[in-house]
Motif scaffolding. Structure first.
Motif, PDB file in Angstrom:
ATOM      1  N   HIS A  71       0.948  -1.089  -0.195  1.00  0.00           N
ATOM      2  CA  HIS A  71       0.081  -0.047   0.141  1.00  0.00           C
ATOM      3  C   HIS A  71       0.825   1.318  -0.049  1.00  0.00           C
ATOM      4  N   ILE A  72       1.771   1.337   0.714  1.00  0.00           N
ATOM      5  CA  ILE A  72       2.909   2.402   0.876  1.00  0.00           C
ATOM      6  C   ILE A  72       3.491   2.568  -0.420  1.00  0.00           C
ATOM      7  N   GLU A  73       4.022   1.456  -0.997  1.00  0.00           N
ATOM      8  CA  GLU A  73       4.641   1.415  -2.430  1.00  0.00           C
ATOM      9  C   GLU A  73       3.730   2.139  -3.478  1.00  0.00           C
ATOM     10  N   LYS A  74       2.576   1.787  -3.407  1.00  0.00           N
ATOM     11  CA  LYS A  74       1.776   2.224  -4.419  1.00  0.00           C
ATOM     12  C   LYS A  74       1.290   3.807  -4.128  1.00  0.00           C
ATOM     13  N   ALA A  75       1.122   4.126  -2.856  1.00  0.00           N
ATOM     14  CA  ALA A  75       0.884   5.497  -2.657  1.00  0.00           C
ATOM     15  C   ALA A  75       2.066   6.371  -3.138  1.00  0.00           C
ATOM     16  N   ASN A  77       4.633   5.557  -5.419  1.00  0.00           N
ATOM     17  CA  ASN A  77       4.855   5.406  -6.917  1.00  0.00           C
ATOM     18  C   ASN A  77       3.554   6.437  -7.557  1.00  0.00           C
ATOM     19  N   ASN A  78       2.189   6.256  -7.167  1.00  0.00           N
ATOM     20  CA  ASN A  78       1.425   7.256  -7.751  1.00  0.00           C
ATOM     21  C   ASN A  78       1.624   8.523  -7.255  1.00  0.00           C
ATOM     22  N   PHE A  79       2.061   8.926  -6.355  1.00  0.00           N
ATOM     23  CA  PHE A  79       2.207  10.442  -5.998  1.00  0.00           C
ATOM     24  C   PHE A  79       3.305  10.887  -6.689  1.00  0.00           C
ATOM     25  N   VAL A  80       4.534  10.098  -6.805  1.00  0.00           N
ATOM     26  CA  VAL A  80       5.864  10.557  -7.738  1.00  0.00           C
ATOM     27  C   VAL A  80       5.239  10.705  -9.311  1.00  0.00           C
ATOM     28  N   GLU A  81       4.482   9.972  -9.859  1.00  0.00           N
ATOM     29  CA  GLU A  81       4.182   9.829 -11.377  1.00  0.00           C
ATOM     30  C   GLU A  81       2.845  10.967 -11.454  1.00  0.00           C
ATOM     31  N   THR A  82       2.337  11.509 -10.482  1.00  0.00           N
ATOM     32  CA  THR A  82       1.519  12.946 -10.893  1.00  0.00           C
ATOM     33  C   THR A  82       1.907  14.145 -10.160  1.00  0.00           C
ATOM     34  N   THR A  83       3.154  14.166  -9.961  1.00  0.00           N
ATOM     35  CA  THR A  83       3.790  15.441  -9.548  1.00  0.00           C
ATOM     36  C   THR A  83       5.089  15.827 -10.144  1.00  0.00           C
ATOM     37  N   ALA A  84       5.587  16.904  -9.818  1.00  0.00           N
ATOM     38  CA  ALA A  84       7.024  17.340 -10.600  1.00  0.00           C
ATOM     39  C   ALA A  84       8.074  16.391 -10.009  1.00  0.00           C
ATOM     40  N   LEU A  85       7.933  15.370  -9.178  1.00  0.00           N
ATOM     41  CA  LEU A  85       8.919  14.470  -8.817  1.00  0.00           C
ATOM     42  C   LEU A  85       9.078  13.418  -9.892  1.00  0.00           C
ATOM     43  N   LYS A  86       8.049  13.209 -11.016  1.00  0.00           N
ATOM     44  CA  LYS A  86       8.258  12.285 -11.764  1.00  0.00           C
ATOM     45  C   LYS A  86       9.619  12.550 -12.620  1.00  0.00           C
ATOM     46  N   GLY A  87      10.178  11.372 -12.752  1.00  0.00           N
ATOM     47  CA  GLY A  87      11.543  11.649 -13.480  1.00  0.00           C
ATOM     48  C   GLY A  87      12.509  11.991 -12.886  1.00  0.00           C
ATOM     49  N   ASN A  88      12.225  12.641 -11.458  1.00  0.00           N
ATOM     50  CA  ASN A  88      13.348  12.993 -10.691  1.00  0.00           C
ATOM     51  C   ASN A  88      13.333  12.234  -9.280  1.00  0.00           C
ATOM     52  N   PHE A  89      12.602  11.077  -9.347  1.00  0.00           N
ATOM     53  CA  PHE A  89      12.368  10.231  -8.209  1.00  0.00           C
ATOM     54  C   PHE A  89      12.658   8.899  -8.393  1.00  0.00           C
ATOM     55  N   LEU A 139       4.376  14.229   0.365  1.00  0.00           N
ATOM     56  CA  LEU A 139       4.846  12.867   0.197  1.00  0.00           C
ATOM     57  C   LEU A 139       4.779  12.123   1.533  1.00  0.00           C
ATOM     58  N   ILE A 140       5.145  12.722   2.662  1.00  0.00           N
ATOM     59  CA  ILE A 140       4.971  12.287   3.960  1.00  0.00           C
ATOM     60  C   ILE A 140       3.327  12.011   4.191  1.00  0.00           C
ATOM     61  N   ASN A 141       2.699  13.247   3.906  1.00  0.00           N
ATOM     62  CA  ASN A 141       1.140  13.094   4.191  1.00  0.00           C
ATOM     63  C   ASN A 141       0.587  11.842   3.335  1.00  0.00           C
ATOM     64  N   GLU A 142       1.078  11.363   1.934  1.00  0.00           N
ATOM     65  CA  GLU A 142       0.331  10.113   1.404  1.00  0.00           C
ATOM     66  C   GLU A 142       0.651   9.146   2.221  1.00  0.00           C
ATOM     67  N   ILE A 143       1.824   9.014   2.620  1.00  0.00           N
ATOM     68  CA  ILE A 143       2.562   7.775   3.776  1.00  0.00           C
ATOM     69  C   ILE A 143       1.554   7.590   4.869  1.00  0.00           C
ATOM     70  N   TYR A 144       1.492   8.898   5.521  1.00  0.00           N
ATOM     71  CA  TYR A 144       0.757   8.954   6.797  1.00  0.00           C
ATOM     72  C   TYR A 144      -0.850   8.485   6.464  1.00  0.00           C
ATOM     73  N   LYS A 145      -1.351   8.820   5.415  1.00  0.00           N
ATOM     74  CA  LYS A 145      -2.807   8.257   5.073  1.00  0.00           C
ATOM     75  C   LYS A 145      -2.713   6.835   4.783  1.00  0.00           C
ATOM     76  N   VAL A 146      -1.713   6.100   4.530  1.00  0.00           N
ATOM     77  CA  VAL A 146      -1.750   4.713   4.410  1.00  0.00           C
ATOM     78  C   VAL A 146      -1.624   4.017   5.746  1.00  0.00           C
ATOM     79  N   ALA A 147      -0.713   4.509   6.475  1.00  0.00           N
ATOM     80  CA  ALA A 147      -0.217   4.043   7.668  1.00  0.00           C
ATOM     81  C   ALA A 147      -1.274   4.089   8.720  1.00  0.00           C
ATOM     82  N   THR A 148      -2.099   5.213   8.792  1.00  0.00           N
ATOM     83  CA  THR A 148      -3.213   5.408   9.690  1.00  0.00           C
ATOM     84  C   THR A 148      -4.499   4.538   9.334  1.00  0.00           C
TER      85      THR A 148
END
Length: 191
Positions: A71-75, A77-89, A139-148
């Motif tokens: 779940h964390i992995e997916k969150a 990778n989805n975040f990276v693909e939809t932000t300016a981090l794409k290609g940089n992370f 990104l921390i927020n996305e991980i937090y949502k999955v963790a909680t």
């Protein structure tokens, strides 16, 4: 309610028929010492089946908290693909209770402790060209949502002093002074 065998067959053949051809999902098989299937995983939905004597005896659904790493992995990778981090992370990958992303000047390292139900972010480094855009906190927020969602706590550990102080100002809870902060609902990660 469907039986385990019915669920398994649905996952095995789950797909629309085209020109009288049945779709078979791709899956991964783990075999026992006698080379008989003991577990089958369907990546499309994450369902894992325990197999005995060639028949499914248990189904662990893909959204089960035992699969928090997926779940964390997916969150991530989805975040990276939809932000300016794409290609940089780097792409998130999981191994031995650690999730890592590495690429050039970026890094994310997450440790999962299933016994204490704590997810720890020990490294988060955003490329210099993208700092101060809030991407790290998002990104921390996305991980937090999955963790909680899976009843885990999220801790930030091994931080540089400046980041520690900024997260304190944003309402992170002190677990161990100068070393460990907990992200809570009161932590302001998104501006």
């Amino acid at each position: 309610m469907a039986s385990i065998e019915e669920l398994f067959n649905e996952d095995l053949h789950g797909g629309e028929e085209i020109n009288d051809m049945i779709h078979y999902n791709e899956y991964y098989i783990k075999c026992d010492n006698e080379n008989r299937p003991s577990e089958i995983l369907f990546p499309a939905n994450g369902n894992l089946y325990k197999i005995q004597n060639g028949k499914p005896v248990e189904c662990i659904p893909g959204d089960d908290p035992r699969f928090i790493e997926k779940h964390i992995e997916k969150a991530i990778n989805n975040f990276v693909e939809t932000t300016a981090l794409k290609g940089n992370f780097g792409k998130a990958s999981y191994y031995d209770d650690i999730i890592e992303c590495r690429q050039d000047n970026s890094c994310l390292r997450i440790l999962i402790d299933r016994h204490t139900k704590i997810v720890r972010i020990s490294n988060i480094l955003i490329p210099n060209t993208l700092v101060h855009q809030g991407l790290g906190k998002q990104l921390i927020n996305e991980i937090y949502k999955v963790a909680t969602k899976d009843d885990y706590k999220l801790h930030l550990v091994d931080m540089v002093q400046g980041f520690y102080k900024r997260m304190l100002k944003r309402g992170a809870k002190v677990i161990e002074s100068e070393d460990i902060l907990e992200i809570t609902d009161q932590t302001r990660l998104i501006d």
